[in-house]
Design an enzyme around this catalytic site. Structure first.
Site, PDB file in Angstrom:
ATOM      1  N   HIS A   1       6.326   2.022  -4.080  1.00 17.65           N
ATOM      2  CA  HIS A   1       5.184   2.728  -3.494  1.00 17.65           C
ATOM      3  C   HIS A   1       5.124   4.218  -3.809  1.00 17.65           C
ATOM      4  CE1 HIS A   1       7.625   3.470   0.492  1.00 17.65           C
ATOM      5  NE2 HIS A   1       8.341   3.717  -0.595  1.00 17.65           N
ATOM      6  N   HIS A   2       6.085   4.756  -4.560  1.00 17.44           N
ATOM      7  CA  HIS A   2       6.034   6.178  -4.928  1.00 17.44           C
ATOM      8  C   HIS A   2       5.433   6.419  -6.315  1.00 17.44           C
ATOM      9  CE1 HIS A   2       8.229   7.093  -1.365  1.00 17.44           C
ATOM     10  NE2 HIS A   2       9.348   6.527  -1.768  1.00 17.44           N
ATOM     11  N   ALA A   3       5.300   5.369  -7.129  1.00 20.57           N
ATOM     12  CA  ALA A   3       4.775   5.553  -8.480  1.00 20.57           C
ATOM     13  C   ALA A   3       3.335   6.047  -8.431  1.00 20.57           C
ATOM     14  CB  ALA A   3       4.869   4.249  -9.257  1.00 20.57           C
TER      15      ALA A   3
END
Length: 316
Positions: free
Chosen positions: A130-132
């Site tokens: 979920h950080h990409a």
């Protein structure tokens, strides 16, 4: 029977390890990411025997990756030539094996969603990245499988509305940024307010928590925020980032959930979604520490608890 998605490429050797085919001869990547976690998750689930129905995903179509990520960045990853600045943001080098893993994980999340639509629940043994962001990875995340799967499901007409529900201890900043303003998609993130990332994105609904929140306060907050979110957004499907790093013993967490608190979280989320007739597809998300076997057990607990909560009855 619990429908689980896995691919051999999920079990990639650590960059720089003797098993890695990188030609750069770089030393093993030093990070808190445990490269054997996905293999241990697979092994624990295999021990469940006929309780698990296994499914193998195909590599993600290039068009699906490029619908969310910058095509130049996609090429950098797939060709294992990610520049140093982006490598630092990701937290480890992108070797050919890591690139192959990144290419298939979003397809696994999409397949888990399709299985959830058919059976009520489907689990990917990887994912939750979920950080990409659009043109770079970050925080151990290369491609944002949640965003890629959500956009693909909408674009191919499988569903009209998708909600990404993220309970990882870290805010789903990349997911929020990539999906903001996209028709039919809503994002929810409950997370430790002072944890990574320092600069938060804006989800459809963010629920920041103070350090040290334990089981009772966490579960109450989750219920009173998630239930109206689901009612207001009326999704056809939930993509669930089931990170287990809110656990009190997690190296990168700032919350204080117990193992039973994590199980209660899964039962609560399953109950809220089943009560509304919503299928749910889960991804692994975060879990950190020295003991990879213990981390894998937390992830498997989540999958088995969700699978048991959904049971044999189909959603809808």
């Amino acid at each position: 029977m619990i429908h689980v998605v896995h691919h051999p490429a999920y079990v990639a050797p650590a960059p720089g390890s003797p098993q890695s085919n990188t030609s750069r001869g770089s030393p093993p990547a030093r990070s808190t990411y445990r490269w054997n976690k996905n293999g241990l998750i697979r092994d624990l689930l295999m021990a469940e025997g006929d309780r698990i129905a296994w499914h193998r995903p195909d590599p993600t179509p290039l068009a699906a990756l490029e619908a969310v990520h910058d095509p130049d960045y996609v090429a950098e990853v797939l060709e294992a030539r990610v520049p140093a600045a982006k490598t630092r943001r990701i937290g480890f080098p992108v070797t050919p094996e890591v690139a192959a893993r990144a290419a298939v994980v979003p397809g696994g999340t999409w397949l888990a969603a399709r299985l959830a639509l058919e059976h009520g629940y489907g689990a990917n043994t990887a994912g939750g990245s979920h950080h990409a962001l659009h043109d770079t990875g970050a925080g151990f995340c290369i491609f944002n499988d949640l965003a890629v799967a959500a956009v693909r499901l909408i674009q191919d007409g499988t569903v009209r509305r998708v909600a990404v529900v993220d309970v990882d201890v870290h805010q789903g900043d990349g997911t929020a940024a990539l999906l903001a303003g996209r028709p039919g998609i809503a994002t929810y993130s409950v997370h430790a307010e002072k944890n990574f990332p320092v600069r938060k994105a804006r989800s459809t609904l963010d629920v920041p928590l103070a350090d040290g929140v334990g089981d009772d306060e966490y579960l109450t907050t989750l219920e009173v925020t998630l239930a109206p979110f689901l009612d207001a957004r009326a999704p056809d499907l939930i993509l669930y980032q089931a990170g287990v790093d809110p656990y009190a013993g997690d190296r990168l967490g700032r919350l204080s959930l117990t193992r039973e608190g994590l199980r209660a979280r899964e039962r609560l989320v399953a109950g809220l979604t089943r009560a509304r007739g919503l299928p749910l597809a889960s991804t692994v998300g975060g879990g950190y520490g020295d003991d990879a076997a213990e981390i894998a057990e937390r992830h498997v607990d989540a999958i088995l608890t969700l699978g048991d909560a959904f049971g044999p009855i189909r959603a809808g």
